[in-house]
Design an enzyme around this catalytic site. Structure first.
Site, PDB file in Angstrom:
ATOM      1  N   SER A  64       0.807  -1.224   0.000  1.00 24.63           N
ATOM      2  CA  SER A  64       0.000   0.000   0.000  1.00 24.63           C
ATOM      3  C   SER A  64       0.841   1.275   0.000  1.00 24.63           C
ATOM      4  O   SER A  64       0.381   2.318  -0.454  1.00 24.63           O
ATOM      5  CB  SER A  64      -0.937   0.006   1.219  1.00 24.63           C
ATOM      6  OG  SER A  64      -0.181  -0.128   2.417  1.00 24.63           O
ATOM      7  N   GLY A 101      -2.072  -4.238   1.103  1.00 24.76           N
ATOM      8  CA  GLY A 101      -2.180  -5.468   1.870  1.00 24.76           C
ATOM      9  C   GLY A 101      -1.207  -6.554   1.451  1.00 24.76           C
ATOM     10  O   GLY A 101      -1.194  -7.639   2.055  1.00 24.76           O
ATOM     11  N   ASN A 129       4.110  -5.470   5.731  1.00 24.49           N
ATOM     12  CA  ASN A 129       2.929  -6.182   6.224  1.00 24.49           C
ATOM     13  C   ASN A 129       3.309  -7.487   6.924  1.00 24.49           C
ATOM     14  O   ASN A 129       2.604  -7.936   7.836  1.00 24.49           O
ATOM     15  CB  ASN A 129       1.963  -6.463   5.069  1.00 24.49           C
ATOM     16  CG  ASN A 129       1.251  -5.200   4.622  1.00 24.49           C
ATOM     17  OD1 ASN A 129       0.895  -4.348   5.434  1.00 24.49           O
ATOM     18  ND2 ASN A 129       1.057  -5.056   3.316  1.00 24.49           N
TER      19      ASN A 129
END
Length: 236
Positions: A64, A101, A129
């Protein structure tokens, strides 16, 4: 009379030869002029042709942060890097291959699809992440290495840049320290360029991030673009 006719004949002969020579000289002169004109035209065309260099491709492959979550695509750091490139009239186009994500495992599974296009510079921005989810660092390292190896297998001449990332200390100091080091180790082992910390001077600074405290706002992306630019400008 015969003598007179012979003189006329000879004079006419010389006149004809003289005219022939003049015609030949004139023709050579015209051909030389044409040759010079053609050469001049070719020389005039060279700068224009030289300027039409085929654009090379820079792929930003990330999550992201790369995708520009919460900001306009034109405000995300890959687009800002493109603006810098365009201002310098460099023959490069930026491809934003960020996916919100995305984990290193997800990146590993979709890298072949991205590599269907030519890539000259590959900026790998994944791992954040993984850290936020507490994924084992050994697994993150393996996935990042697999992506790097696949990119090189596809194009041995590609220039790879790895974006370093850090995680908050709430994951534990041992984990946070090992997580930071893994990017340094991968860069050294693969002899690739490293952006020490993508969010340098942005991460943890509230007025440079959105309400979630994780994703940069437009002002934050400007600083991130500078962090990236300092490393990749020497590769262009």
């Amino acid at each position: 009379m015969k003598k007179f006719n012979s003189t006329i004949y000879m004079s006419g002969k010389y006149l004809f030869v003289g005219m022939l020579l003049l015609a030949l000289l004139g023709s050579c002169g015209n051909n030389a002029d044409k040759t010079n004109d053609t050469g001049k035209q070719k020389r005039e065309q060279l700068p224009a042709q030289a300027g039409k260099e085929k654009a090379k491709t820079i792929v930003f492959f990330g999550n992201s942060l790369t995708a520009g979550y919460g900001v306009d695509p034109s405000e995300a750091f890959p687009a800002l890097v493109q603006e810098k490139i365009d201002s310098l009239h460099l023959p490069y186009k930026v491809v934003n291959a960020g996916l919100s994500g995305e984990t290193t495992a997800g990146g590993k599974s979709r890298i072949d699809w991205i590599l269907r296009q030519p890539v000259d510079i590959f900026v790998l921005e994944l791992g954040g992440n993984d850290g936020l989810r507490g994924i084992p660092i050994a697994e993150t390292s393996r996935n990042l290495q697999a992506i790097i190896s696949r990119v090189r297998e596809k194009n041995p001449q590609v220039k790879i840049v790895l974006a370093g990332m850090q995680v908050p200390p709430n994951m534990g100091r041992t984990y946070a320290s090992a997580f930071r080091v893994v990017f340094q180790q991968l860069a050294a082992n693969n002899q690739i360029d490293l952006i020490p910390f993508l969010l340098e001077n942005v991460g943890g600074i509230s007025h440079l991030n959105q309400a979630d405290g994780i994703h940069p706002n437009p002002q934050g992306h400007k600083i991130v673009a500078e962090n990236v630019w300092r490393v990749i400008q020497g590769l262009l």
